[in-house]
Design a protein around this motif. Sequence first.
Motif, short mmCIF file in Angstrom:
data_model
loop_
_atom_site.label_atom_id
_atom_site.label_comp_id
_atom_site.label_asym_id
_atom_site.label_seq_id
_atom_site.Cartn_x
_atom_site.Cartn_y
_atom_site.Cartn_z
N VAL A 255 0.84 -1.20 0.00
CA VAL A 255 0.00 0.00 0.00
C VAL A 255 0.88 1.25 0.00
CG1 VAL A 255 -1.68 1.31 1.35
CG2 VAL A 255 -1.92 -1.17 1.13
N LYS A 256 1.98 1.21 0.75
CA LYS A 256 2.86 2.38 0.84
C LYS A 256 3.46 2.72 -0.52
CE LYS A 256 2.46 2.87 5.32
NZ LYS A 256 1.76 4.05 5.89
N VAL A 257 3.84 1.71 -1.28
CA VAL A 257 4.39 1.94 -2.62
C VAL A 257 3.35 2.61 -3.51
CG1 VAL A 257 5.21 0.79 -4.72
CG2 VAL A 257 6.09 0.08 -2.50
N SER A 258 2.09 2.19 -3.38
CA SER A 258 1.01 2.76 -4.19
C SER A 258 0.65 4.17 -3.76
CB SER A 258 -0.24 1.87 -4.10
OG SER A 258 0.03 0.56 -4.52
N GLU A 259 0.76 4.46 -2.47
CA GLU A 259 0.37 5.77 -1.95
C GLU A 259 1.38 6.86 -2.28
OE1 GLU A 259 -2.11 4.51 2.11
OE2 GLU A 259 -0.02 5.21 2.23
N ALA A 260 2.65 6.51 -2.30
CA ALA A 260 3.73 7.51 -2.36
C ALA A 260 3.58 8.53 -3.50
CB ALA A 260 5.08 6.81 -2.42
N PRO A 261 3.29 8.11 -4.76
CA PRO A 261 3.21 9.10 -5.84
C PRO A 261 2.14 10.16 -5.61
CG PRO A 261 3.35 6.88 -6.74
CD PRO A 261 3.12 6.74 -5.26
N GLY A 262 1.08 9.81 -4.87
CA GLY A 262 0.02 10.78 -4.58
C GLY A 262 0.51 11.93 -3.73
N TYR A 263 1.64 11.73 -3.06
CA TYR A 263 2.25 12.78 -2.25
C TYR A 263 3.47 13.39 -2.93
CZ TYR A 263 -0.80 11.11 1.47
OH TYR A 263 -1.90 10.76 2.22
N GLY A 264 3.64 13.08 -4.22
CA GLY A 264 4.78 13.61 -4.95
C GLY A 264 6.10 13.08 -4.43
N GLN A 265 6.12 11.79 -4.06
CA GLN A 265 7.32 11.20 -3.47
C GLN A 265 7.53 9.78 -3.97
OE1 GLN A 265 6.20 11.62 0.73
NE2 GLN A 265 7.80 13.17 0.96
N THR A 266 8.77 9.33 -3.87
CA THR A 266 9.06 7.91 -4.00
C THR A 266 8.74 7.26 -2.66
OG1 THR A 266 11.35 8.15 -3.24
CG2 THR A 266 10.94 8.42 -5.61
N VAL A 267 8.64 5.94 -2.65
CA VAL A 267 8.35 5.27 -1.38
C VAL A 267 9.53 5.39 -0.42
CG1 VAL A 267 9.17 2.94 -2.00
CG2 VAL A 267 7.27 3.21 -0.37
N LEU A 268 10.73 5.58 -0.93
CA LEU A 268 11.89 5.74 -0.05
C LEU A 268 11.83 7.04 0.73
CD1 LEU A 268 12.93 3.76 -2.47
CD2 LEU A 268 15.16 4.24 -1.49
N ALA A 269 11.18 8.06 0.15
CA ALA A 269 10.99 9.32 0.87
C ALA A 269 9.71 9.29 1.70
CB ALA A 269 10.95 10.49 -0.12
N TYR A 270 8.68 8.67 1.16
CA TYR A 270 7.37 8.66 1.81
C TYR A 270 7.36 7.81 3.08
CZ TYR A 270 2.33 7.74 2.33
OH TYR A 270 1.06 7.60 2.81
N ASP A 271 7.90 6.62 3.01
CA ASP A 271 7.94 5.73 4.19
C ASP A 271 9.19 4.87 4.11
OD1 ASP A 271 7.52 4.11 6.34
OD2 ASP A 271 5.47 3.54 5.81
N PRO A 272 10.35 5.44 4.50
CA PRO A 272 11.62 4.72 4.34
C PRO A 272 11.73 3.45 5.16
CG PRO A 272 11.92 6.73 5.64
CD PRO A 272 10.53 6.79 5.07
N GLY A 273 10.87 3.29 6.16
CA GLY A 273 10.92 2.07 6.96
C GLY A 273 10.03 0.96 6.46
N SER A 274 9.30 1.20 5.37
CA SER A 274 8.38 0.19 4.85
C SER A 274 9.13 -0.92 4.12
CB SER A 274 7.36 0.83 3.89
OG SER A 274 8.02 1.32 2.73
N ARG A 275 8.47 -2.06 4.01
CA ARG A 275 9.09 -3.18 3.30
C ARG A 275 9.25 -2.87 1.81
NH1 ARG A 275 9.97 -7.49 6.31
NH2 ARG A 275 8.85 -7.74 8.28
N GLY A 276 8.32 -2.08 1.27
CA GLY A 276 8.45 -1.69 -0.12
C GLY A 276 9.70 -0.87 -0.37
N ALA A 277 9.97 0.09 0.52
CA ALA A 277 11.17 0.92 0.39
C ALA A 277 12.43 0.07 0.51
CB ALA A 277 11.17 2.01 1.46
N MET A 278 12.42 -0.85 1.47
CA MET A 278 13.60 -1.69 1.68
C MET A 278 13.84 -2.60 0.48
SD MET A 278 15.64 -1.79 4.29
CE MET A 278 16.93 -1.58 3.07
N SER A 279 12.76 -3.10 -0.11
CA SER A 279 12.89 -3.99 -1.27
C SER A 279 13.47 -3.25 -2.46
CB SER A 279 11.53 -4.59 -1.63
OG SER A 279 11.05 -5.42 -0.59
N TYR A 280 12.99 -2.03 -2.72
CA TYR A 280 13.54 -1.25 -3.82
C TYR A 280 14.99 -0.87 -3.57
CZ TYR A 280 9.54 -0.90 -6.91
OH TYR A 280 8.55 -1.19 -7.83
#
Length: 297
Positions: A255-280
């Motif tokens: 969900v975090k990966v999907s949400e991030a662009p709506g805030y003008g961010q990559t998931v690494l900026a939006y939620d750096p502790g998420s599993r999506g950010a860590m995977s990328y």
Amino acid sequence: MSSSPELGSTPIAEEAMRAARVLHPDANSMPRPARRRVITVANQKGGVGKTTSTVNLAAGLALHGVRTLVVDLDPQGNASTALDVDHRSGTPSVYELLLGEVSLVDAVQTSTQSRDLLCVPATIDLAGAEIELVSVSQRESRLKEALTKEALDTLGVDYVFIDCPPSLGLLTVNALVAAHEVLIPIQCEYYALEGLGQLLNNIDLVQRHLNQGLSVSTILLTMYDGRTKLADQVTQEVRRHFGDVVLRTVIPRSVKVSEAPGYGQTVLAYDPGSRGAMSYLDAAREIAERGSNRERR
């Protein structure tokens, strides 16, 4: 009385540790490639995580010491949105770059998320570019002509990621002609390989007639759902078919990966502790390690 949990043994602690890995690049720097890598991210199927993968891989490299340029070649401009760069109509963009009206250096913007993360934005003007390019000389090579060694040296970039539209039209052909490598995102769902043969045939045609140095160097599995047998079956099938070209890292459905662009961010900026950010971040490191032993141009 039970003892307190060890550091990293709780979900909150694990997320904090993942965020630290993303946010402390000095301790986790990535190797620069032995030579500059120009990578086209392509798949004519929509919804496979193509743009998401482009911006998050680029951000992962940039945040960890590798200067990276994203060329947004999709008229939807989603990569430009995720990197938080101006892409209103009239902004110097990839459209003017393809028509030779601006230089690469003039079209580049720096993302707010890292000084080492650059972007050539796509504006709505790009929507009509394929029609306009039909009558232009060397129409398949316009992007290659713009991405000169001199211009890329001026920007000091180690990686160029080209985000393609979900089609096999002239814009995608330009991206394939300009690149050294192709990265194909494949989702771990039904019909994952549907249409992939056509993409590979087009890549082969470009390789034979327009760009002999082109190769499919990387396949990234996306939208992995570990709760389903299907995801494992698709993963095994892709690895059996493509072998070592497939990255070890798999991107989970998030969900975090999907949400991030709506805030003008990559998931690494939006939620750096998420599993999506860590995977990328892990996928970006794999790509960086593969590039570190290539012969510098």
